[in-house]
Design a protein around this motif. Structure first.
Motif, PDB file in Angstrom:
ATOM      1  N   SER A  29       0.831  -1.208   0.000  1.00 23.71           N
ATOM      2  CA  SER A  29       0.000   0.000   0.000  1.00 23.71           C
ATOM      3  C   SER A  29       0.866   1.259   0.000  1.00 23.71           C
ATOM      4  N   GLY A  30       2.182   1.092  -0.022  1.00 19.64           N
ATOM      5  CA  GLY A  30       3.074   2.241   0.174  1.00 19.64           C
ATOM      6  C   GLY A  30       3.482   2.949  -1.105  1.00 19.64           C
ATOM      7  N   ASP A  31       4.265   4.005  -0.877  1.00 24.06           N
ATOM      8  CA  ASP A  31       4.711   4.900  -1.948  1.00 24.06           C
ATOM      9  C   ASP A  31       5.641   4.201  -2.945  1.00 24.06           C
ATOM     10  N   LEU A  32       6.608   3.442  -2.433  1.00 21.92           N
ATOM     11  CA  LEU A  32       7.594   2.805  -3.318  1.00 21.92           C
ATOM     12  C   LEU A  32       6.912   1.834  -4.286  1.00 21.92           C
ATOM     13  N   ARG A  35       4.858   3.969  -6.876  1.00 23.12           N
ATOM     14  CA  ARG A  35       5.594   4.904  -7.749  1.00 23.12           C
ATOM     15  C   ARG A  35       6.698   4.232  -8.565  1.00 23.12           C
ATOM     16  N   ARG A  61      -0.808  -4.556   5.886  1.00 18.65           N
ATOM     17  CA  ARG A  61      -1.684  -4.765   7.042  1.00 18.65           C
ATOM     18  C   ARG A  61      -3.072  -4.201   6.759  1.00 18.65           C
ATOM     19  N   SER A  62      -3.111  -3.149   5.892  1.00 25.32           N
ATOM     20  CA  SER A  62      -4.403  -2.527   5.596  1.00 25.32           C
ATOM     21  C   SER A  62      -5.295  -3.494   4.826  1.00 25.32           C
ATOM     22  N   ALA A 135       9.152  -3.767   0.865  1.00 24.96           N
ATOM     23  CA  ALA A 135       9.008  -2.315   0.641  1.00 24.96           C
ATOM     24  C   ALA A 135       8.334  -1.722   1.872  1.00 24.96           C
ATOM     25  N   VAL A 136       8.889  -2.039   3.030  1.00 26.49           N
ATOM     26  CA  VAL A 136       8.329  -1.594   4.312  1.00 26.49           C
ATOM     27  C   VAL A 136       9.425  -0.868   5.094  1.00 26.49           C
ATOM     28  N   PRO A 137       9.057  -0.119   6.132  1.00 31.20           N
ATOM     29  CA  PRO A 137      10.100   0.514   6.944  1.00 31.20           C
ATOM     30  C   PRO A 137      11.016  -0.555   7.553  1.00 31.20           C
ATOM     31  N   ALA A 140      10.078  -3.065  10.286  1.00 38.08           N
ATOM     32  CA  ALA A 140       9.078  -4.112  10.033  1.00 38.08           C
ATOM     33  C   ALA A 140       9.715  -5.387   9.476  1.00 38.08           C
ATOM     34  N   GLU A 164      15.218  -3.335   0.862  1.00 41.16           N
ATOM     35  CA  GLU A 164      15.457  -1.950   0.449  1.00 41.16           C
ATOM     36  C   GLU A 164      16.487  -1.284   1.357  1.00 41.16           C
ATOM     37  N   LYS A 165      17.082  -0.234   0.865  1.00 42.77           N
ATOM     38  CA  LYS A 165      17.876   0.596   1.756  1.00 42.77           C
ATOM     39  C   LYS A 165      16.903   1.460   2.553  1.00 42.77           C
ATOM     40  N   PRO A 166      17.211   1.909   3.750  1.00 43.58           N
ATOM     41  CA  PRO A 166      18.476   1.693   4.443  1.00 43.58           C
ATOM     42  C   PRO A 166      18.502   0.315   5.110  1.00 43.58           C
TER      43      PRO A 166
HETATM   44  N1  LIG Z   1       9.667   5.750  -1.548  1.00 39.75           N
HETATM   45  C1  LIG Z   1      10.838   5.716  -2.146  1.00 39.75           C
HETATM   46  O1  LIG Z   1      11.070   6.358  -3.168  1.00 39.75           O
HETATM   47  C2  LIG Z   1      11.957   4.861  -1.588  1.00 39.75           C
HETATM   48  C3  LIG Z   1      13.209   4.892  -2.217  1.00 39.75           C
HETATM   49  C4  LIG Z   1      14.237   4.079  -1.733  1.00 39.75           C
HETATM   50  C5  LIG Z   1      13.998   3.252  -0.651  1.00 39.75           C
HETATM   51  N2  LIG Z   1      12.781   3.259  -0.053  1.00 39.75           N
HETATM   52  C6  LIG Z   1      12.578   2.355   1.087  1.00 39.75           C
HETATM   53  O2  LIG Z   1      11.525   1.462   0.797  1.00 39.75           O
HETATM   54  C7  LIG Z   1      10.775   1.174   1.969  1.00 39.75           C
HETATM   55  C8  LIG Z   1       9.323   1.542   1.744  1.00 39.75           C
HETATM   56  O3  LIG Z   1       9.237   2.914   1.419  1.00 39.75           O
HETATM   57  P1  LIG Z   1       7.858   3.669   1.171  1.00 39.75           P
HETATM   58  O4  LIG Z   1       8.205   5.052   0.791  1.00 39.75           O
HETATM   59  O5  LIG Z   1       6.991   2.889   0.283  1.00 39.75           O
HETATM   60  O6  LIG Z   1       7.269   3.688   2.655  1.00 39.75           O
HETATM   61  P2  LIG Z   1       5.794   3.940   3.165  1.00 39.75           P
HETATM   62  O7  LIG Z   1       4.931   4.434   2.070  1.00 39.75           O
HETATM   63  O8  LIG Z   1       5.889   4.760   4.390  1.00 39.75           O
HETATM   64  O9  LIG Z   1       5.393   2.470   3.707  1.00 39.75           O
HETATM   65  C9  LIG Z   1       5.211   1.339   2.949  1.00 39.75           C
HETATM   66  C10 LIG Z   1       4.172   0.426   3.597  1.00 39.75           C
HETATM   67  O10 LIG Z   1       4.748  -0.340   4.630  1.00 39.75           O
HETATM   68  C11 LIG Z   1       3.718  -0.776   5.479  1.00 39.75           C
HETATM   69  N3  LIG Z   1       4.176  -0.642   6.872  1.00 39.75           N
HETATM   70  C12 LIG Z   1       4.431   0.488   7.552  1.00 39.75           C
HETATM   71  N4  LIG Z   1       4.832   0.200   8.817  1.00 39.75           N
HETATM   72  C13 LIG Z   1       4.819  -1.135   8.917  1.00 39.75           C
HETATM   73  C14 LIG Z   1       5.094  -2.033   9.977  1.00 39.75           C
HETATM   74  N5  LIG Z   1       5.514  -1.602  11.146  1.00 39.75           N
HETATM   75  N6  LIG Z   1       4.952  -3.352   9.737  1.00 39.75           N
HETATM   76  C15 LIG Z   1       4.565  -3.804   8.525  1.00 39.75           C
HETATM   77  N7  LIG Z   1       4.275  -2.985   7.490  1.00 39.75           N
HETATM   78  C16 LIG Z   1       4.395  -1.668   7.691  1.00 39.75           C
HETATM   79  C17 LIG Z   1       2.528   0.127   5.270  1.00 39.75           C
HETATM   80  O11 LIG Z   1       1.483  -0.639   4.723  1.00 39.75           O
HETATM   81  P3  LIG Z   1       0.356  -1.253   5.672  1.00 39.75           P
HETATM   82  O12 LIG Z   1      -0.003  -0.221   6.683  1.00 39.75           O
HETATM   83  O13 LIG Z   1      -0.744  -1.606   4.732  1.00 39.75           O
HETATM   84  O14 LIG Z   1       0.987  -2.459   6.269  1.00 39.75           O
HETATM   85  C18 LIG Z   1       3.018   1.125   4.228  1.00 39.75           C
HETATM   86  O15 LIG Z   1       2.058   1.412   3.243  1.00 39.75           O
HETATM   87  C19 LIG Z   1      11.443   1.955   3.092  1.00 39.75           C
HETATM   88  O16 LIG Z   1      12.414   1.133   3.701  1.00 39.75           O
HETATM   89  C20 LIG Z   1      12.154   3.073   2.351  1.00 39.75           C
HETATM   90  O17 LIG Z   1      13.253   3.576   3.064  1.00 39.75           O
HETATM   91  C21 LIG Z   1      11.751   4.028  -0.497  1.00 39.75           C
END
Ligand SMILES: NC(=O)c1ccc[n+]([C@@H]2O[C@H](COP(=O)([O-])OP(=O)(O)OC[C@H]3O[C@@H](n4cnc5c(N)ncnc54)[C@H](OP(=O)(O)O)[C@@H]3O)[C@@H](O)[C@H]2O)c1
Length: 502
Positions: A29-32, A35, A61-62, A135-137, A140, A164-166
């Motif tokens: 459900s997340g941004d990565l 996008r 989880r949603s 693709a979670v924090p 998790a 994923e990083k970090p």
């Molecule tokens: N966005 C980017 O461009 C990008 C780039 C490089 C690396 N990353 C890395 O990729 C990962 C995901 O990034 P994101 O931007 O997509 O993050 P995000 O949108 O904040 O979160 C992704 C999803 O993870 C789930 N989540 C959150 N907390 C959780 C927990 N405690 N246990 C299980 N699931 C949990 C949530 O879905 P539910 O609530 O449905 O479980 C949320 O929609 C991170 O590690 C980030 O550092 C992201």
């Protein structure tokens, strides 16, 4: 689209086809996911590069139905994919797509997920091969790994984890995560993503260095005066204060992208392009990095300013950021690679948010000609040769050299010989995630980071940040839209050098 129309496809189509598999994406459900990951899968589906038999299981989880999930993913693809939307490619991908609500933190919270994975295996003939993409924090990941570890032997086929990083937030947490992984998995099953390694231009750095005879003999301290690596972003934190307050520029960019670019620039030629040969050479560079003293490290935080003509808030004014935050949004360093090739050759590196523009470059500045037999030109002082690798945007390579200005006399001026990807290949570049996801399906780990690389990167960062806890930085110390604090310029001026002009 055929290889004739798209020369880039030519290289890709000669690769073997990936085996059937299911891709479970946690954090669907997340941004990565929306996008980057799903648009990348769509582009692979469009080019028929995905396995013939394939399924995507979105996990979160949603609560969500399969249809709601598909609708959100379709929206993400329409907005973010590099290719125009084509119904047949989308339908091929969507046919094998489902969503499962699961929470490893609760008892039996993933039962439905394992049932769903079993079903798609049976329906689509996937042979039990599974990729689990986190693709979670980072917090998790531990419980997910434990859950997957406990279920992995219930099916035949291979299991791979994409992380994923970090990877951790310091050496201790990265080592703990590695220990948790090692409980159930071996290193060859782990794919740690640093998506910079999937970028075409970053891979081209290896082609430039090791497929051309002319660069290698001069790629050393005898000929190179210094190297500058810039990872500049004009964006701010884009509403991700919670994440950024914890990480800052040093953990977000320096620890991974910047050090990986440095390692690829400085490494010795590997004996082949296999995962271990390339990663062995990178890790030797990371181990040779000398920890910079406080004089050779600069940190900064942006205040209010103008970016591309628009007034923007300072970091401390961003929503969710503490008013007295000491998180750095800029970091610059003078680093030395203590080995035979690079001794005494500085690598000046910098990364930051809200800088003058979005730009990632590696500049190899060569030593000046020892004795140019010309009178000093009135046009401009003679500059040293620079080989500039544009990682993004305007991907390409440019060589700066002196040329004679037409006319009487011997006036000289710096000119540029440019190779631009777009012009040379007349094609769009694949997104880094396309390459990396496909490589993982093929079991090719060369463009992923190994545990020992990540550990070396954290060792350096831990040593740099240790004294930061003690002193209060005078933040903010650079206006948004500039190239960082004045002390970052002094880092080079002290050595009689300056950052490349943009
Ligand atoms: N966005 C980017 O461009 C990008 C780039 C490089 C690396 N990353 C890395 O990729 C990962 C995901 O990034 P994101 O931007 O997509 O993050 P995000 O949108 O904040 O979160 C992704 C999803 O993870 C789930 N989540 C959150 N907390 C959780 C927990 N405690 N246990 C299980 N699931 C949990 C949530 O879905 P539910 O609530 O449905 O479980 C949320 O929609 C991170 O590690 C980030 O550092 C992201």
């Amino acid at each position: 689209m055929t290889a004739d129309e798209n020369p880039l496809l030519e290289g890709l189509t000669t690769r073997r086809a990936p085996e059937p598999c299911a891709l479970a994406i946690y954090g669907a459900s997340g941004d990565l996911t929306q996008r980057k990951l799903m648009p990348a899968l769509y582009s692979l589906a469009l080019r028929r590069l995905l396995p013939e038999r394939f399924a995507v299981v979105g996990v979160g989880r949603s609560a969500s139905t399969d249809d709601e999930f598909r609708a959100r993913i379709r929206e993400g693809i329409e907005q973010h994919a590099r290719d125009p939307f084509q119904t047949d490619a989308w339908e091929r991908l969507a046919a094998g797509m489902r969503y499962v609500s699961a929470d490893p933190g609760t008892d039996g919270g993933t039962d439905e997920l394992w049932r769903a994975l079993g079903e798609v295996d049976a329906e689509r003939g996937l042979g039990g091969n599974r990729i689990h993409y986190f693709a979670v924090p980072p917090t998790a990941i531990g419980s997910l790994i434990e859950d997957i570890g406990q279920h992995r032997h219930e099916q035949p086929g291979w299991t791979r984890l994409v992380i994923e990083k970090p990877f951790g937030r310091d050496l201790a947490s990265a080592e703990q995560l590695n220990a948790e992984i090692a409980h159930h998995f071996v290193e060859s099953e782990i794919y740690r993503i640093d998506h910079y390694l999937g970028k075409e231009t970053v891979q081209n750095l290896l082609a430039l260095r090791f497929a051309n005879g002319i660069f290698e003999p001069i790629w050393n301290r005898q000929f190179v005066d210094h190297v500058q690596i810039t990872v500049g972003e004009s964006m701010g934190i884009e509403g991700r204060a919670g994440f950024y307050e914890e990480s800052g520029a040093i953990r977000d960019i320096f620890q991974n992208h910047l050090l990986q670019l440095l390692a690829l620039t400085a490494m010795e030629p590997p004996s082949d392009f296999s995962a271990d040969a390339v990663r062995n050479e990178k890790v030797k560079v990371l181990r040779s990095l000398h920890t910079p003293g406080p004089k050779n490290i600069v940190r900064g935080q942006y205040g209010r300013g103008f970016v591309e003509g628009i007034e923007v808030a300072g970091y401390r004014e961003e929503h969710g950021v503490a008013r007295d935050s000491t998180t750095e949004t800029f970091v610059a360093a003078k680093l030395y690679v203590d080995n035979w090739r690079w001794a005494d050759t500085p690598f000046y590196v910098r990364a930051g948010k809200r800088l003058g523009k979005r730009e990632t470059t590696i500049a190899i500045q060569f030593k000046r000609a020892p004795h140019p037999p010309f009178e000093i030109s009135s046009v401009e002082p003679l500059k040293p040769n620079v080989l500039l690798i544009h990682v993004q945007p305007d991907e390409g390579v440019s060589l700066a050299f002196a040329a004679k200005v037409p006319g009487q006399g011997m006036a000289l001026r710096t000119v540029h010989m440019d190779f631009l990807y777009g012009g040379a290949f007349r094609t769009g570049l694949p997104e880094a995630y396309e390459r990396l996801i496909l490589d993982c399906m093929l079991g090719e780990a060369t463009l992923f980071t190994r545990a020992d690389e990540v550990a070396e990167q954290w060792k350096l960062v831990d040593a740099i940040v240790a004294p930061w806890q003690r002193d209060q930085p005078g933040f903010p110390n650079y206006p948004a839209g500039t190239w960082g604090p004045a002390v970052a310029d002094e880092l080079l001026h002290r050595d009689g050098r300056s950052w490349r002009r943009h």
